[in-house]
Design an enzyme around this catalytic site. Structure first.
Site, PDB file in Angstrom:
ATOM      1  N   GLY A  70       0.800  -1.219   0.000  1.00  0.00           N
ATOM      2  CA  GLY A  70       0.000   0.000   0.000  1.00  0.00           C
ATOM      3  C   GLY A  70       0.833   1.270   0.000  1.00  0.00           C
ATOM      4  O   GLY A  70       0.533   2.225  -0.722  1.00  0.00           O
ATOM      5  N   THR A  71       1.873   1.291   0.817  1.00  0.00           N
ATOM      6  CA  THR A  71       2.712   2.493   0.927  1.00  0.00           C
ATOM      7  C   THR A  71       3.308   2.847  -0.434  1.00  0.00           C
ATOM      8  O   THR A  71       3.259   3.995  -0.876  1.00  0.00           O
ATOM      9  CB  THR A  71       3.830   2.259   1.966  1.00  0.00           C
ATOM     10  OG1 THR A  71       3.196   2.012   3.226  1.00  0.00           O
ATOM     11  CG2 THR A  71       4.765   3.435   2.075  1.00  0.00           C
ATOM     12  N   SER A 200      -3.528  -3.388  -0.862  1.00  0.00           N
ATOM     13  CA  SER A 200      -2.415  -4.062  -0.184  1.00  0.00           C
ATOM     14  C   SER A 200      -2.829  -5.489   0.169  1.00  0.00           C
ATOM     15  O   SER A 200      -3.984  -5.726   0.555  1.00  0.00           O
ATOM     16  CB  SER A 200      -2.078  -3.283   1.092  1.00  0.00           C
ATOM     17  OG  SER A 200      -1.104  -3.974   1.834  1.00  0.00           O
ATOM     18  N   HIS A 202      -1.711  -7.629   2.648  1.00  0.00           N
ATOM     19  CA  HIS A 202      -1.775  -8.165   4.012  1.00  0.00           C
ATOM     20  C   HIS A 202      -2.985  -7.715   4.818  1.00  0.00           C
ATOM     21  O   HIS A 202      -3.155  -8.139   5.962  1.00  0.00           O
ATOM     22  CB  HIS A 202      -0.461  -7.888   4.760  1.00  0.00           C
ATOM     23  CG  HIS A 202      -0.220  -6.464   5.133  1.00  0.00           C
ATOM     24  ND1 HIS A 202      -0.346  -6.027   6.426  1.00  0.00           N
ATOM     25  CD2 HIS A 202       0.158  -5.387   4.416  1.00  0.00           C
ATOM     26  CE1 HIS A 202      -0.039  -4.737   6.469  1.00  0.00           C
ATOM     27  NE2 HIS A 202       0.266  -4.326   5.266  1.00  0.00           N
ATOM     28  N   THR A 238      12.531  -7.466 -10.709  1.00  0.00           N
ATOM     29  CA  THR A 238      12.008  -8.822 -10.912  1.00  0.00           C
ATOM     30  C   THR A 238      10.813  -9.046  -9.987  1.00  0.00           C
ATOM     31  O   THR A 238      10.858  -8.703  -8.807  1.00  0.00           O
ATOM     32  CB  THR A 238      13.117  -9.858 -10.650  1.00  0.00           C
ATOM     33  OG1 THR A 238      14.195  -9.555 -11.541  1.00  0.00           O
ATOM     34  CG2 THR A 238      12.637 -11.274 -10.901  1.00  0.00           C
ATOM     35  N   CYS A 327       0.116   1.307  12.250  1.00  0.00           N
ATOM     36  CA  CYS A 327       1.154   1.758  11.322  1.00  0.00           C
ATOM     37  C   CYS A 327       2.013   2.844  11.956  1.00  0.00           C
ATOM     38  O   CYS A 327       3.170   3.002  11.626  1.00  0.00           O
ATOM     39  CB  CYS A 327       0.534   2.316  10.058  1.00  0.00           C
ATOM     40  SG  CYS A 327       0.003   1.042   8.944  1.00  0.00           S
TER      41      CYS A 327
HETATM   42  C1  LIG Z   1      -5.301   3.102   4.942  1.00  0.00           C
HETATM   43  C2  LIG Z   1      -3.925   2.535   4.770  1.00  0.00           C
HETATM   44  N1  LIG Z   1      -3.145   2.992   3.777  1.00  0.00           N
HETATM   45  C3  LIG Z   1      -1.904   2.511   3.580  1.00  0.00           C
HETATM   46  C4  LIG Z   1      -1.373   1.526   4.391  1.00  0.00           C
HETATM   47  C5  LIG Z   1      -0.001   1.003   4.113  1.00  0.00           C
HETATM   48  O1  LIG Z   1      -0.064  -0.266   3.488  1.00  0.00           O
HETATM   49  P1  LIG Z   1       1.201  -1.245   3.499  1.00  0.00           P
HETATM   50  O2  LIG Z   1       1.346  -1.733   4.913  1.00  0.00           O
HETATM   51  O3  LIG Z   1       0.840  -2.351   2.545  1.00  0.00           O
HETATM   52  O4  LIG Z   1       2.366  -0.468   3.033  1.00  0.00           O
HETATM   53  C6  LIG Z   1      -2.135   1.053   5.465  1.00  0.00           C
HETATM   54  C7  LIG Z   1      -1.562   0.084   6.426  1.00  0.00           C
HETATM   55  O5  LIG Z   1      -1.891   0.081   7.584  1.00  0.00           O
HETATM   56  C8  LIG Z   1      -3.458   1.552   5.653  1.00  0.00           C
HETATM   57  O6  LIG Z   1      -4.236   1.115   6.641  1.00  0.00           O
END
Ligand SMILES: Cc1ncc(COP(=O)(O)O)c(C=O)c1O
Length: 384
Positions: A70-71, A200, A202, A238, A327
């Site tokens: 996600g990030t 994302s 996970h 890759t 996070c």
């Molecule tokens: C709303 C939201 N955006 C972005 C992220 C980041 O995703 P990732 O952990 O896959 O980098 C999270 C993770 O907690 C999230 O809840």
């Protein structure tokens, strides 16, 4: 008993996810770019997984790109759009309750000279569409609004937001962080005016370190990582084949059982909220049961009890929860989301996030609430 109520932070990979990843590591180890049969076989499995996820999102295969999560997806979309469009304008808009992967990216762009509007939210965590309409300028090149907030579960009306953005300026691009909503809330990108959308693995019982980005066909995005032209030139490197196959297995399960999964989460969430309200005195629930709140997130303050202390007491009972957002929970200071919702400091300081999955049970909720009640009563005696 172990009760995992931190599913907004991450989820346990499903059995078929682990099996798909083991298979990928043991059998599909060739490089998908290799010209020989073994490489082509891996390339085919990536192609099939892309197709499956694109179908789940409601987009074309060529509109979906694998990323490391996600990030990275949020970064590629925001920075990529801004870099490709800076000639058309220097104004960008987001909300005050975005995940740090969006907020800190906007902060960075602000430091580089972009004008940023950070939209306020109300006491339930919703932006005002009128404020957005008024904030839009001729030189606004990007609006990034999350679908589901990871701390309080508010669902922003992305259909309406898209219409407002495009109605004011058809050239302004719309990015959505759908990391907490994909698979848990039904949507189809083809029916929205969203230009880019991040997911994302996970958060839906898939692996960590894998995610994806939807990019509407024809949209120009500057790649952040250049190299061998992987992922249709958007993201070189890759491919993470075990991650991709694991994500595919997670999405396949989620989509095949989506109705049951959502309905089970709603039932469990309702039950958890009711049990807390029945059993524990002086609680404030910060989010509702209505359709504009996600089915898996509960944010609740146990007045007079510091959330971090309660979190560690519950951990001793085998119950895993979050204070604020996992996070960013290692950072000191109040949650930026609850602060933006203008909650009193005493409520923020005592707020706990409980997040459920369809894999939780009623028995787990019963045990969890009993232990929460015991620990809250004990801590109140000590703290008061
Ligand atoms: C709303 C939201 N955006 C972005 C992220 C980041 O995703 P990732 O952990 O896959 O980098 C999270 C993770 O907690 C999230 O809840």
């Amino acid at each position: 008993m172990e009760v995992y109520l931190d599913n907004a932070a991450t989820t346990k990979p499903r059995k078929e996810v682990v099996e798909a990843m083991v298979y990928a590591m043991e059998e599909l180890y060739a490089n998908p770019s290799s010209l020989h049969r073994k490489g082509v076989e891996v390339e085919k499995s990536i192609k099939n997984t892309r197709k499956l996820i694109a179908k789940a999102l409601g987009c074309k295969d060529q509109e979906f790109y694998f990323t490391s999560g996600g990030t990275e997806s949020n970064n590629i979309a925001i920075r990529g759009i801004v870099e490709a469009n800076h000639r058309f304008g220097k104004h960008i808009i987001t909300s005050k309750i975005e995940h740090p992967s969006v907020l800190n990216t906007f902060n960075d762009l602000e430091a580089k000279g972009y004008g940023v509007t950070y939209l306020e939210v109300n006491h339930e965590g919703f932006i005002s569409v009128d404020e957005l309409r008024n904030a839009m300028k001729e030189d606004t090149i990007l609006v990034a609004i999350m679908h589901v907030n990871n701390e309080v579960g508010s669902i922003q009306p992305i259909d309406e937001i898209g219409k407002i953005i495009k109605g004011k300026n058809p050239k302004t691009l719309f990015h959505v962080d759908a990391i907490q909503s994909f698979g848990k809330i039904k949507f189809n990108v083809a029916n929205t005016l969203v230009d880019t959308l991040a997911i994302s693995g996970h958060k839906l019982h898939g692996p960590k370190g894998i995610g994806g980005l939807y990019v509407r066909k024809g949209l120009k995005i500057r790649p952040m990582v250049t190299g061998g032209g992987h992922e249709m030139g958007l993201r070189a490197g890759t491919e993470n084949v075990p991650g991709i196959l694991g994500l595919g297995a997670a999405v396949k399960h989620q989509m095949a059982q989506q109705e049951e999964i959502i309905s089970k989460m709603i039932t469990l969430k309702k039950y958890l909220v009711e049990r807390i309200q029945e059993e524990v005195k002086e609680v404030v629930i910060h989010n509702g049961m209505e359709a504009d709140f996600a089915p898996h997130i509960i944010n609740v303050s146990f007045i007079g009890v510091k959330s971090e202390v309660l979190l560690h007491s519950l951990e001793g009972d085998g119950i895993y929860v979050s204070s604020g957002s996992a996070c960013s929970s290692k950072k000191k200071g109040f949650s930026h989301v609850l602060t933006a919702m203008k909650l009193k400091n005493t409520l923020i300081d005592s707020s706990l996030r409980l997040s459920i999955s369809d894999t939780n049970t009623k028995e787990e909720i019963d045990y969890g609430v009993n232990q929460i009640k015991k620990q809250v009563e004990l801590l109140r005696k000590i703290m008061r």
